[in-house]
Design a protein around this motif. Structure first.
Motif, PDB file in Angstrom:
ATOM      1  N   ALA A 150      16.803  47.018  28.891  1.00 46.21           N
ATOM      2  CA  ALA A 150      17.255  46.102  30.101  1.00 46.21           C
ATOM      3  C   ALA A 150      17.332  44.620  29.375  1.00 46.21           C
ATOM      4  N   ALA A 151      16.299  44.573  28.437  1.00 41.75           N
ATOM      5  CA  ALA A 151      16.270  42.962  28.060  1.00 41.75           C
ATOM      6  C   ALA A 151      17.621  42.790  26.942  1.00 41.75           C
ATOM      7  N   CYS A 152      17.730  43.752  26.299  1.00 41.13           N
ATOM      8  CA  CYS A 152      19.097  43.693  25.210  1.00 41.13           C
ATOM      9  C   CYS A 152      20.366  43.603  26.226  1.00 41.13           C
ATOM     10  N   LEU A 153      20.295  44.436  27.424  1.00 41.98           N
ATOM     11  CA  LEU A 153      21.658  44.329  27.997  1.00 41.98           C
ATOM     12  C   LEU A 153      21.800  42.732  28.624  1.00 41.98           C
ATOM     13  N   LEU A 154      20.543  42.345  29.026  1.00 38.74           N
ATOM     14  CA  LEU A 154      20.543  40.965  29.573  1.00 38.74           C
ATOM     15  C   LEU A 154      21.152  39.818  28.577  1.00 38.74           C
ATOM     16  N   VAL A 155      20.518  39.988  27.340  1.00 39.26           N
ATOM     17  CA  VAL A 155      21.138  39.238  26.531  1.00 39.26           C
ATOM     18  C   VAL A 155      22.507  39.164  26.143  1.00 39.26           C
ATOM     19  N   VAL A 156      22.988  40.551  26.276  1.00 39.84           N
ATOM     20  CA  VAL A 156      24.661  40.572  25.872  1.00 39.84           C
ATOM     21  C   VAL A 156      25.360  40.091  26.931  1.00 39.84           C
ATOM     22  N   VAL A 158      24.375  37.665  28.878  1.00 39.99           N
ATOM     23  CA  VAL A 158      24.314  36.291  28.830  1.00 39.99           C
ATOM     24  C   VAL A 158      25.486  35.801  27.803  1.00 39.99           C
ATOM     25  N   LEU A 159      25.516  36.611  26.509  1.00 40.00           N
ATOM     26  CA  LEU A 159      26.470  36.047  25.720  1.00 40.00           C
ATOM     27  C   LEU A 159      27.843  36.122  25.922  1.00 40.00           C
ATOM     28  N   ILE A 160      28.127  37.399  26.808  1.00 39.04           N
ATOM     29  CA  ILE A 160      29.546  37.529  27.262  1.00 39.04           C
ATOM     30  C   ILE A 160      30.104  36.577  28.278  1.00 39.04           C
ATOM     31  N   GLN A 168      35.685  33.432  24.616  1.00 36.14           N
ATOM     32  CA  GLN A 168      36.681  33.695  23.853  1.00 36.14           C
ATOM     33  C   GLN A 168      37.192  34.975  23.653  1.00 36.14           C
ATOM     34  N   LEU A 169      35.837  36.119  23.709  1.00 36.92           N
ATOM     35  CA  LEU A 169      36.046  37.206  23.543  1.00 36.92           C
ATOM     36  C   LEU A 169      36.801  37.789  24.845  1.00 36.92           C
ATOM     37  N   LEU A 191      34.783  39.741  13.798  1.00 32.98           N
ATOM     38  CA  LEU A 191      33.562  40.130  13.022  1.00 32.98           C
ATOM     39  C   LEU A 191      32.142  39.945  13.874  1.00 32.98           C
ATOM     40  N   SER A 192      32.323  39.070  14.825  1.00 28.48           N
ATOM     41  CA  SER A 192      30.965  38.649  15.481  1.00 28.48           C
ATOM     42  C   SER A 192      30.827  40.032  16.469  1.00 28.48           C
ATOM     43  N   LEU A 193      32.129  40.335  17.011  1.00 28.03           N
ATOM     44  CA  LEU A 193      32.183  41.494  17.958  1.00 28.03           C
ATOM     45  C   LEU A 193      31.409  42.570  17.247  1.00 28.03           C
ATOM     46  N   TRP A 194      31.968  42.939  16.220  1.00 27.62           N
ATOM     47  CA  TRP A 194      31.566  44.332  15.485  1.00 27.62           C
ATOM     48  C   TRP A 194      30.187  44.134  15.005  1.00 27.62           C
ATOM     49  N   LEU A 195      29.509  42.958  14.774  1.00 23.99           N
ATOM     50  CA  LEU A 195      28.093  42.744  14.414  1.00 23.99           C
ATOM     51  C   LEU A 195      27.165  43.044  15.759  1.00 23.99           C
ATOM     52  N   LEU A 196      28.030  42.660  16.834  1.00 25.23           N
ATOM     53  CA  LEU A 196      27.253  42.818  18.007  1.00 25.23           C
ATOM     54  C   LEU A 196      27.219  44.416  18.404  1.00 25.23           C
ATOM     55  N   VAL A 197      28.389  45.035  18.385  1.00 23.13           N
ATOM     56  CA  VAL A 197      28.542  46.326  18.631  1.00 23.13           C
ATOM     57  C   VAL A 197      27.614  47.241  17.730  1.00 23.13           C
ATOM     58  N   GLY A 198      27.493  46.938  16.544  1.00 22.80           N
ATOM     59  CA  GLY A 198      26.705  47.697  15.781  1.00 22.80           C
ATOM     60  C   GLY A 198      25.150  47.583  16.068  1.00 22.80           C
TER      61      GLY A 198
END
Length: 291
Positions: A150-156, A158-160, A168-169, A191-198
């Motif tokens: 849940a914390a990771c989803l919240l961070v993502v 916030v990023l989005i 921009q995404l 590159l940032s997107l693929w780092l994030l999904v990885g």
């Protein structure tokens, strides 16, 4: 089924849903921006889980540190796959990237099997007793898994939805040509997107390994539920991917007394087929994102 059984199954479904939401979110981000289903997401999860096992075994790191290390490793593998494969396939028919993703998944699984073998692995975790509240059982490990997911989803989110990166995404997802004309630098963004999904996929693999065992097939077996969750929630919708994962996993758990645990994957196929036939846009998706 008593109400206590119902609550226990509901809790299990919600915890599994939070774990499945991580790869589902990774897939929907790639689908929304790069316009193809990244079939290598499951094997990215496996890569992350094995990387964490290796870091824990060889370095003696605690699991949280091993998980962070595995996220870095898998993020680099993900960004490398974009640079070497998917960027070169941009602009070609979607099926080219999809087949390349399937091939990448087989390659990662084969490499893991070659170097780590096919035996099941487990993380070094302390044995804990489940809390019992009048028959409602909750494992502290499951609670930690749910909190981290849940914390990771919240961070993502916030990023989005609250950062320039996310704006921009979303601009690229809505119209790549218009975003490029507006001065958005697509290479760095991708590159940032693929780092994030990885990193997302890696954490999903580690949490899945904490719930069960780590094996070369674990990510591949989780790919269909993650894909079904993405379609159910709406392709290209981050919120929809999380909702889809929660609904799907709760439905799977509640169906266990009727169908047995062996048929949970079948339910994913059924949900996937029904959504595609009845409402292809899913709960919150936008059909026009799929080209």
């Amino acid at each position: 089924m008593t109400w206590i059984d119902f609550v226990n199954l509901l809790i299990n479904g919600l915890i599994e849903g939070l774990v499945v939401a991580l790869p589902a979110l990774a897939m929907t981000l790639v689908m929304g921006v790069n316009r193809f289903p990244n079939a290598a997401t499951g094997d990215m999860m496996t890569t992350g889980a094995y990387a964490a096992v290796a870091v824990q075994l060889l370095g003696g790191w605690p699991l949280w540190a091993a998980a962070l290390g595995s996220m870095v490793v898998t993020a680099l593998v993900s960004a490398g796959s974009y640079t070497l494969i998917f960027r070169k396939l941009a602009g070609r028919p979607m099926v080219s990237s999809m087949l390349a993703a399937i091939g990448l998944g087989f390659l990662l699984r084969s490499l893991i099997g070659f170097f780590a073998g096919h035996d099941q692995r487990t993380f070094d975790l302390p044995l804990v007793r489940a809390w019992n509240f009048g028959g409602i059982r909750i494992l502290p490990t499951d609670l930690a898994i749910a909190a981290v997911a849940a914390a990771c989803l919240l961070v993502v989110f916030v990023l989005i939805y609250r950062t320039s990166f996310g704006r921009q995404l979303r601009a690229v997802a809505d119209s790549a040509d218009l975003a490029r004309a507006s001065g958005i630098r697509a290479n760095g963004l991708m590159l940032s997107l693929w780092l994030l999904v990885g990193a997302l996929s890696s954490l999903g693999g580690v949490l899945l390994g904490m719930k069960a065992v780590v094996s070369p097939e674990m990510g591949w077996e989780s790919l269909i539920p993650a894909f079904a969750a993405m379609v159910l929630g709406g392709i290209g919708s981050p919120v929809g991917a999380v909702l889809g994962a929660l609904l799907l996993c709760v439905a799977q758990e509640l169906a266990v007394p009727l169908m047995g645990p062996s048929y949970k994957l079948v339910l994913s196929f059924v949900v996937l087929a029904l959504v595609l036939l009845v409402r292809p846009a899913g709960i919150m998706g936008r059909v026009q994102l799929v080209r």
